[in-house]
Design an enzyme around this catalytic site. Structure first.
Site, PDB file in Angstrom:
ATOM      1  N   GLU A  22      40.846  38.352  44.986  1.00 43.10           N
ATOM      2  CA  GLU A  22      39.972  38.138  43.825  1.00 43.10           C
ATOM      3  C   GLU A  22      40.247  36.789  43.170  1.00 43.10           C
ATOM      4  OE1 GLU A  22      39.455  41.389  40.984  1.00 43.10           O
ATOM      5  OE2 GLU A  22      39.321  39.907  39.380  1.00 43.10           O
ATOM      6  N   GLU A  80      44.895  45.488  40.103  1.00 41.58           N
ATOM      7  CA  GLU A  80      45.666  44.953  38.982  1.00 41.58           C
ATOM      8  C   GLU A  80      46.366  45.999  38.102  1.00 41.58           C
ATOM      9  OE1 GLU A  80      43.281  42.103  36.871  1.00 41.58           O
ATOM     10  OE2 GLU A  80      43.264  40.709  38.560  1.00 41.58           O
TER      11      GLU A  80
END
Length: 531
Positions: A357, A250
């Site tokens: 995720e 991320e």
């Protein structure tokens, strides 16, 4: 009734016995959990093979059924039934090959597993990875610490050390991650595939000198690639090999405006700098170090990066040649549609897409039009704080998992990986108070754990759709969410999700097998299996 006495002493909530072998407990969160301890745990067991025209039907629902097995049968196809069919399956029309399903070996997972005594711990690991359980075959492994650690850390903290002479694994690796991975590897009989992801570099490698935010210093590009190799070498010494690696978890975390997200360990990248790092350092270094077979996945972030961010990375042809696929997360999937995944696939059909995720514990919203996108983007972040943490028994969270898996895989995703495999009832440990939910919640003080609806939602895919299955053509119904696969053993798996408040009568036509009619109960996930 021994189990009843043992469990009731630990938690003040009523127990209800079900024929599916789940010891059910209701926490008034819109569903139930199944309770496991050192002496008892529910397992689905080995799936029997049935002969045509029989069909195995496995159902889990809000009312408490968990993998409840029944049987149905195909009938001859009639023109009338085919014309009125809710779902038409054509197994000769194939799409992507399935890689697998699994979860992350976070520090928090290992810490919670270790709070259980040996028998209960064995039940938890078998529930995920064994042939009697839901048969996870993919694991994500953080390179260093995450927000689900007990503190910030890298493998080379302290004074600058570009040569990485001080590089060493953390005690969290040796005490928690590696032991869990080895047990999972054995339970899967070597079928476990691992993907590594790094949250942050050592502070001295970064422009802001902090674990969170900032970017990597250009002069540290090679050292950061060498750091990856050091990690793989240390795990290799433990007999652990990896299938893939992402370019870093991320990068958007470095840009979020809210204080919690600013504190999450991260490295900010632009598409150009990420491509440059892959071209100049990561790609060639992995190849020179004997890790050229690792699958490199770009992004490891949300759908809102599609496809523009990948387009910019792939303008660098050298970087594009090193990258095998794109890793995506699910946290804004209700805002950014799944069709973005298909757009990415059709632009780059030789590059796979995998979801790496997902977790519940944050509110989700839906955009009606483009004008609402910006507002809802920030609303979703704000909503994170309004519906946080563990909700024991929440059926709707299980439905969210199943729906997202179906949407993703209908749009070319090859696998779906959950976040923490085990958290405590408080949604941790997490040193940043970033509490979320998990498919299994561990109550270490009672030596028991709770299988959430999310666990069973995962199992309706991971148990019945083994690696190298292929998604096949199946029409979409207005009554239920659905998807179909052809397995390596030539069986057909169909997963149905009914999010409605009423039972649905469904007619399925398989062009090679016949017509199947069944009633799908309200708020249920149903898996069909036939040969």
């Amino acid at each position: 009734m021994i189990y009843n006495k043992v469990i009731c002493i630990a938690v003040q909530a009523p127990l209800v016995y079900l024929s599916s072998s789940c010891i059910s407990r209701d926490y008034n969160n819109g569903g139930t959990v199944c309770v496991c301890n050192g002496t008892y745990c529910d397992y689905i067991g080995k799936i029997p093979k049935v002969k045509y025209p029989q069909v195995l039907v496995y159902t889990s629902n809000m009312e408490g059924l968990r993998f409840q097995k029944t049987n149905a049968s195909f009938q001859n196809i009639s023109a009338e039934l085919r014309d009125s069919a809710d779902i038409i399956i054509e197994s000769h029309r194939t799409y992507q090959k399935v890689f697998g399903f699994g979860g992350a070996f976070t520090d928090a997972t290992g810490i919670n597993v270790e709070t259980l005594k040996d028998d209960a711990r064995e039940h938890l690991m078998k529930s995920y990875f064994s042939n009697d359980g839901i048969q996870y075959n993919v694991g994500r492994v953080p390179i260093g610490g995450t927000d689900f650690s007990t503190k910030y850390y890298s493998y080379d903290d302290g004074e600058p050390d570009p040569s990485l002479k001080k590089f060493a694994l953390n005690s969290a690796d040796t005490n928690y991650k590696i032991p869990c991975i080895k047990v999972a590897h054995n339970l899967t009989h070597g079928k476990l595939k691992l993907i590594a992801s790094a949250w942050t570099a050592p502070k001295w490698m970064k422009t802001n000198g902090a674990y969170h935010g900032g970017t990597l210093k250009p002069e540290m590009y090679q050292a950061w690639a060498d750091y990856y190799v050091k990690f793989f070498n240390e795990y290799k010494k433990q007999g652990i090999k990896f299938w893939g690696v992402t370019t870093g978890n991320e990068p958007s975390l470095a840009k979020y405006p809210l204080s919690l997200f600013q504190k999450l360990a991260s490295i900010g990248w632009t598409a150009n700098t990420l491509a440059q790092w892959v071209e100049e350092a990561l790609g060639p270094t992995l190849h020179k170090s004997g890790y050229g077979d690792l699958n490199i996945m770009a992004l490891d972030d949300q759908r809102f990066y599609l496809t523009w961010f990948i387009d910019r990375i792939f303008k660098n042809e050298a970087a594009k040649n090193y990258i095998n696929g794109t890793a995506v997360h699910w946290y804004f999937d209700t805002v950014f549609p799944a069709k973005l995944l298909s757009q990415l696939h059709y632009k780059y059909p030789d590059k796979f897409i995998i979801s790496t995720e997902a977790c519940k514990g944050n509110a989700q919203v839906t955009a009606k039009n483009k004008q609402e996108m910006k507002f809802l983007f920030f609303s979703q972040i704000i909503g994170f704080f309004l519906s946080r943490g563990v909700l024991l028994g929440s059926w709707s969270r299980g439905e969210d998992y199943a729906q997202d898996i179906i949407e993703d895989m209908r749009n070319w995703v090859i696998g779906w990986i959950d976040w923490n495999m085990a958290l405590n009832p408080g949604g941790g440990p997490t040193f940043l108070n970033n509490v979320v939910d998990s498919p299994i919640v561990v109550n270490g003080s009672a030596n028991e754990f709770y299988k959430q609806p999310m666990y069973y939602a995962m199992g309706h895919f991971s148990k019945f759709v083994p690696r190298d299955s292929v998604r096949i053509e199946s029409s979409q119904s207005s009554k239920v969410w659905s998807i179909a696969f052809k397995r390596p053993d030539h069986a057909i798996t169909v997963v149905l999700l009914n999010r409605g408040k009423v039972d649905q009568d469904i007619t399925i036509v398989d062009s090679e097998k016949g017509t199947l009619t069944l009633t799908v109960s309200e708020h249920s996930i149903t898996t069909l299996l036939y040969w």
